[in-house]
Design an enzyme around this catalytic site. Structure first.
Site, PDB file in Angstrom:
ATOM      1  N   PRO A  27       0.964  -1.215   0.059  1.00  0.00           N
ATOM      2  CG  PRO A  27      -0.481  -1.487   1.768  1.00  0.00           C
ATOM      3  CD  PRO A  27       0.762  -1.914   1.250  1.00  0.00           C
ATOM      4  CB  CYS A 114       2.522   4.712   8.405  1.00  0.00           C
ATOM      5  SG  CYS A 114       2.563   6.733   7.643  1.00  0.00           S
ATOM      6  CE  LYS A 154       4.721  -2.884   3.844  1.00  0.00           C
ATOM      7  NZ  LYS A 154       5.208  -1.719   4.133  1.00  0.00           N
ATOM      8  CG  ASN A 216       8.427  -3.682   2.103  1.00  0.00           C
ATOM      9  OD1 ASN A 216       7.903  -2.834   2.979  1.00  0.00           O
ATOM     10  ND2 ASN A 216       8.373  -3.386   0.911  1.00  0.00           N
ATOM     11  N   GLY A 217      11.277  -3.947   1.474  1.00  0.00           N
ATOM     12  CA  GLY A 217      12.463  -3.103   1.599  1.00  0.00           C
ATOM     13  C   GLY A 217      13.652  -3.504   0.433  1.00  0.00           C
ATOM     14  CG  ASP A 218      16.852  -1.488   0.072  1.00  0.00           C
ATOM     15  OD1 ASP A 218      16.044  -0.483   0.033  1.00  0.00           O
ATOM     16  OD2 ASP A 218      17.797  -1.549   0.878  1.00  0.00           O
ATOM     17  N   GLY A 240       7.230  -2.317  -2.984  1.00  0.00           N
ATOM     18  CA  GLY A 240       6.662  -0.879  -2.745  1.00  0.00           C
ATOM     19  C   GLY A 240       7.350   0.055  -3.960  1.00  0.00           C
TER      20      GLY A 240
END
Length: 383
Positions: A27, A114, A154, A216-218, A240
């Site tokens: 998202p 967030c 998340k 998640n990430g990179d 993302g």
């Protein structure tokens, strides 16, 4: 260290839903609306899971007009996935029950990742898991209200390196019936800077072997996604910023995980065609062509990253207000340019060390169960 996964990755189970390949669109506020999800889904052949923009529970319960538009799904979207943000257990519970009882979605994801100040200063997003009892209460209400709908979450590693929460939060999630967890390997203080800590994903997977863990990430390419799964043992990936200006990445991911040949990288002519379609879809969704093209402007630099497009033309493209104008300006580019080397890589916000804005006294006691202030619930969706 995890073992190497097979060439064809196992399917990911999100409750009754099978996600194959195990790839999820993260998202993103102002990005993962219905038009962008449509583009990504078209490139993937309908495979994967595509999550809505962040929906605030208060706005949903109050049936805010903008929020009700944001939860609109195209008939071809299945499963329909909504991400909720909330800080009050009772309000979260009402929102989840509303979704379940009215059949508004097939899957609910909860946002505890967030890092933006307007969210953390109220104790929400990546700040919330520090308050263990509050996190547990929200998860309990959500799972109870969801009925048969799967609920996932998340999150980030924590507030900063001195206040990590992801391992405790993972155990609480399992105990409260959460179906799967996605971990962004950064703290709130990092925002999107530095390098994502994939080792944290591996540690979480070891901590919560009972349920799927997504990393998640990179993840900027399909190769990155496969490497993350190989190195961490995670059950799937959440993409993302890697798909900003690159909706075809989901086609690459399908090919990588299902053993097919890598799709040909698009040249500028193909990229320009996708840009026009993206802008047109936004106009149809908003009911106004000009509004759609204006909303599309933020995507221009992401799509054109790496291509030889002069600064003056970039500025001109970023102020277009009609499809005809956008198409005419794109036609002036050297559309025969091939995909530029090095065009993949960081896009979007990349700020590094930041002071995380928190409610007064937030860090004094992680087991304080007094909750948050009554005005902590955001009243608008989309971030």
């Amino acid at each position: 260290m995890a073992t190497v996964p097979p060439r064809t990755a196992p399917a990911l189970a999100i409750g009754p839903h099978t996600v194959q390949p195990p790839v999820v669109l993260a998202p993103m506020a102002g990005i993962t609306n219905a038009p962008f999800r449509t583009l990504c889904r078209e490139f993937s052949g309908g495979k994967g899971l595509f999550v809505s923009e962040m929906i605030t529970t208060r706005a949903l319960v109050e049936r805010n007009e903008k929020t009700m538009q944001l939860i609109h799904f195209d008939p071809s979207e299945t499963p329909r996935s909504i991400q909720l943000y909330g800080v009050d257990p009772a309000t979260v519970g009402k929102a989840v029950r509303m979704i379940a009882e009215e059949g508004l979605a097939d899957h609910i994801d909860l946002n505890f990742g967030c890092p933006v100040p307007k969210v953390t200063r109220k104790g929400g997003g990546s700040a919330l898991p520090y308050k263990r009892p509050l996190l547990r209460a929200i998860l309990r209400e959500a799972v109870a209200g969801a009925g048969e709908l799967p609920v996932t979450m998340k999150m980030r590693k924590g507030i900063d390196e001195d206040h990590l929460t992801f391992l405790d939060a993972g155990r609480i999630a399992v105990e409260e019936g959460i179906t799967a967890i996605a971990l962004h390997g950064r703290t709130a203080a990092q925002h999107y800077g530095g390098t994502a800590d994939w080792e944290a994903v591996a540690r979480l997977k070891e901590r919560v072997p009972e349920i799927p863990v997504l990393g998640n990430g990179d993840i900027w390419s399909a190769a990155d996604a496969r490497r993350m799964m190989r190195e961490t043992g995670c059950d799937g990936v959440v993409v993302g910023r890697g798909c900003l200006g690159r909706p075809w990445l989901f086609g690459d991911l399908v090919a990588a995980f299902e053993g097919g040949g890598a799709p040909a990288t698009p040249g500028l002519r193909e990229v320009a065609a996708v840009m026009l379609r993206h802008a047109a879809l936004l106009g149809e969704w908003l009911g106004d062509e000009a509004r759609g093209v204006i909303d599309f402007r933020k995507h221009v630099a992401w799509y054109l990253k790496g291509f030889a497009v002069g600064s003056e033309m970039r500025r001109s493209l970023a102020v277009t207000s009609s499809l005809a104008e956008l198409e005419a300006q794109l036609a002036e580019l050297d559309l025969d340019q091939p995909w530029p080397p090095g065009a993949d890589g960081p896009r979007g916000r990349t700020s590094g060390k930041n002071r995380v804005v928190l409610p007064d006294g937030w860090l004094r006691d992680p087991y304080d169960d007094t909750g948050v202030a009554a005005d902590a619930e955001l009243d608008t969706s989309g971030g």
